[in-house]
Design a protein around this motif. Structure first.
Motif, PDB file in Angstrom:
ATOM      1  N   ASP A  53       0.333  44.079  21.623  1.00 29.05           N
ATOM      2  CA  ASP A  53       0.463  44.266  23.550  1.00 29.05           C
ATOM      3  C   ASP A  53      -0.543  43.047  24.392  1.00 29.05           C
ATOM      4  O   ASP A  53      -1.958  42.741  23.463  1.00 29.05           O
ATOM      5  N   THR A  54      -0.118  42.809  25.283  1.00 28.09           N
ATOM      6  CA  THR A  54      -1.217  41.762  25.711  1.00 28.09           C
ATOM      7  C   THR A  54      -1.262  41.875  27.701  1.00 28.09           C
ATOM      8  O   THR A  54      -0.296  42.968  27.293  1.00 28.09           O
ATOM      9  N   SER A  55      -2.235  42.183  28.166  1.00 30.73           N
ATOM     10  CA  SER A  55      -2.153  40.997  29.358  1.00 30.73           C
ATOM     11  C   SER A  55      -0.521  40.896  29.631  1.00 30.73           C
ATOM     12  O   SER A  55      -0.266  39.700  29.483  1.00 30.73           O
ATOM     13  N   ALA A  56       0.196  41.184  30.995  1.00 29.48           N
ATOM     14  CA  ALA A  56       1.372  40.899  31.081  1.00 29.48           C
ATOM     15  C   ALA A  56       1.061  38.985  32.083  1.00 29.48           C
ATOM     16  O   ALA A  56       2.393  38.423  31.849  1.00 29.48           O
ATOM     17  N   ASP A  57      -0.543  38.670  32.452  1.00 29.30           N
ATOM     18  CA  ASP A  57      -0.492  37.363  32.301  1.00 29.30           C
ATOM     19  C   ASP A  57      -1.217  36.546  32.112  1.00 29.30           C
ATOM     20  O   ASP A  57      -0.972  35.171  31.980  1.00 29.30           O
TER      21      ASP A  57
END
Length: 170
Positions: free
Chosen positions: A128-132
């Protein structure tokens, strides 16, 4: 099996994390995973991220080094869900020093942790990672991740003062 390749006239080596590596790994993570970079990180980078994973899944705690200097790390685990036939690999942290990000450090770390997770019976890897975080999204797409799932993540900043509603006078 150790794999070695050329990296700026020295050998890039991927190996398991050792206790003596903790300070270097911690400081690389401290430079990368900052509140300024991602203000809504639900997991915060601290020394417990390294020690907890090292104590539970040390074979999935890897470092990349060149000439004795750590250039990056990958920290992961596997997860078995009750009533599920699947075992999942979960890549929790992948960090590479800024000056080494255009090389093959991240790719080599990812490929090795993927191999180890598969050897442990994982049928899928989750990240998972930030959408930005476009750099991370691009990297993981290059690594073969295709099934991008969107999810809603809400946060409430408890340090901000909120205005109390005024009581109406009778």
């Amino acid at each position: 099996m150790e794999r070695v390749s050329e990296f700026e006239d020295e050998k890039l080596r991927i190996r398991e994390l050792m206790i003596d590596d903790f300070p270097d790994v911690f400081h690389i993570g401290e430079e990368i995973f900052t509140a300024e970079f991602s203000q809504s990180l639900y997991r915060t980078w601290d020394e417990f991220e390294i020690t907890t994973l090292f104590n539970s899944d040390n074979e999935l705690c890897l470092v990349a080094e060149v000439g004795g200097k750590i250039q990056g790390f990958a920290l992961g685990t596997t997860v078995e869900k009750r009533n599920s036939p699947w075992k999942y690999g979960y890549l929790i942290w992948l960090g590479v020093r800024e000056e080494a990000q255009k090389g093959e450090v991240g790719t080599r770390l990812f490929n090795e942790i993927k191999r180890r997770m598969k050897d442990q019976g994982a049928r899928m890897i989750i990240i998972d990672t930030s959408a930005d975080n476009e750099a991370a999204l691009s990297f993981f797409q290059k690594m073969g991740f295709k099934d991008r799932q969107e999810h809603v993540f809400l946060s409430l900043n408890l340090t901000r003062r909120t205005k109390k509603p005024r009581k109406k006078k009778p």
